[in-house]
Design a protein around this motif. Structure first.
Motif, PDB file in Angstrom:
ATOM      1  N   GLY A  73       8.924   7.990  -3.044  1.00  0.00           N
ATOM      2  CA  GLY A  73       8.308   8.360  -1.640  1.00  0.00           C
ATOM      3  C   GLY A  73       6.779   9.241  -1.789  1.00  0.00           C
ATOM      4  O   GLY A  73       6.441   9.531  -2.340  1.00  0.00           O
ATOM      5  N   ALA A  79       5.784   4.675  -0.873  1.00  0.00           N
ATOM      6  CA  ALA A  79       6.259   6.075   0.450  1.00  0.00           C
ATOM      7  C   ALA A  79       6.504   5.029   1.852  1.00  0.00           C
ATOM      8  O   ALA A  79       7.872   4.969   2.388  1.00  0.00           O
ATOM      9  CB  ALA A  79       5.016   6.850   0.361  1.00  0.00           C
ATOM     10  N   ALA A  81       8.694   6.365   4.236  1.00  0.00           N
ATOM     11  CA  ALA A  81       8.597   7.651   4.416  1.00  0.00           C
ATOM     12  C   ALA A  81       8.092   8.045   5.570  1.00  0.00           C
ATOM     13  O   ALA A  81       7.578   9.271   5.126  1.00  0.00           O
ATOM     14  CB  ALA A  81       8.347   8.347   2.498  1.00  0.00           C
ATOM     15  N   ALA A 116       5.070  11.840   8.160  1.00  0.00           N
ATOM     16  CA  ALA A 116       6.150  12.133   7.661  1.00  0.00           C
ATOM     17  C   ALA A 116       7.051  11.562   8.940  1.00  0.00           C
ATOM     18  O   ALA A 116       6.325  12.349   9.672  1.00  0.00           O
ATOM     19  CB  ALA A 116       7.030  12.440   6.210  1.00  0.00           C
ATOM     20  N   GLY A 121      12.488  12.905   8.240  1.00  0.00           N
ATOM     21  CA  GLY A 121      11.586  12.857   6.338  1.00  0.00           C
ATOM     22  C   GLY A 121      11.497  14.645   6.140  1.00  0.00           C
ATOM     23  O   GLY A 121      11.066  14.130   4.344  1.00  0.00           O
TER      24      GLY A 121
END
Lengths: 201, 201
Positions: free
Chosen positions: A81, A133, A138, A191, A195
């Protein structure tokens, strides 16, 4: 024995060429500068490289190879990610700060306006990490992989400019420390809230 | 009358020089290229500029002047707080896309590794706007003016790279649209939550 010495001389010329090209750019560098830095004769340079252009091309190829290995999956960009994206930018900033071959590849690629130059050695890996990601969930809603790529490219491009290095020196910080602070601010933007804690900027 | 024609010729040579330097870089540009683009004789160029170096210096000075006026308070950077920071980056990206004098100043400054080159024409204004934003309480807690400066410099530096332009062309977007998307993601990271709605990225 002679073979081995030739390999050492070639490597020394390549390193000296990288140092001079990184410091002065292509136009202002002469083979005479390089003989002095490498501590070899002009004959030793021309034995290995037909011209300044040939030496510069070899330096760039080597700088791109080092860069590609540092950011490829299996290298600095192996994580998952967003962490892989962050790690790739750190790996590039370290290389720009420490490796003359990489600095020369970056500078000469920029001078030549070469789209497939130094950026070509890492941009595909960075973009792939951003796409990964996104697939892993993410990225925050409304943020797409292209935008994360631009933000990450921006941090590397900023680190490449002498202007930023001068500003960091003046502020008593390092480019690497500044990169961490920039990512700390950025991660909250790209994010999802749950996260961020797992990431190391 | 002759005086006026001389002024026109000088301006035409400057514009043609800017176009060639922006496209080819310093080393690969010759005065012969410039005579063709400008549609003037070699004598007309050398009457106004003693050498390629002198012409390049004049192009850079003009490109920096245009840039400085576009971002100075009273120009694009007149707004308050973070909006001024956003506006300065947009003004720079427009100039990079449209003005050969600015493109040439950016490219030749980068080639020369000149810390006081093109970046010197706008970085102090950008930094001042970030400091102003901080004083006005327009930055989120934990975000300092230096970090916002780095993020904004990064967006401009990314726009400067041919790599980003190629990527945008491939994705069917423009550098300006990509800049807006990047700021949309970034503002949430650097502005306090109640500050974002009033901003136009």
């Amino acid at each position: 024995m002679i073979q081995q010495r030739a390999v050492q001389t070639r490597r020394r010329v390549l390193r000296a060429g990288a140092a001079e090209f990184a410091r002065r750019g292509y136009a202002a560098t002469t083979l005479t500068h390089i003989t002095r830095t490498a501590g070899v004769t002009m004959g030793a340079i021309t034995f290995h490289f037909a011209s300044k252009r040939a030496l510069a091309d070899a330096v760039c190829a080597q700088g791109r190879r080092i860069t590609r290995e540092a950011v490829a999956p299996g290298g600095g960009g192996a994580g998952r990610g967003l962490q892989a994206v962050v790690d790739i930018t750190h790996a590039l900033v370290v290389l720009l700060g420490e490796d003359d071959l990489v600095r020369a590849a970056s500078r000469l690629g920029g001078e030549a306006g070469d789209r497939n130059g130094w950026y070509g050695a890492w941009l595909p890996h960075l973009h792939a990490a951003c796409v990964r990601a996104d697939r892993e969930g993410a990225l925050r809603a409304g943020v797409d992989p292209a935008t994360v790529t631009v933000l990450a490219v921006g941090l590397v491009a900023a680190a490449e400019t002498a202007a930023l290095q001068a500003a960091c020196a003046q502020a008593g910080t390092t480019t690497a420390a500044q990169l961490t602070r920039a990512w700390r601010a950025l991660l909250g933007a790209v994010a999802p809230p749950d996260g961020v804690p797992g990431l190391s900027p």
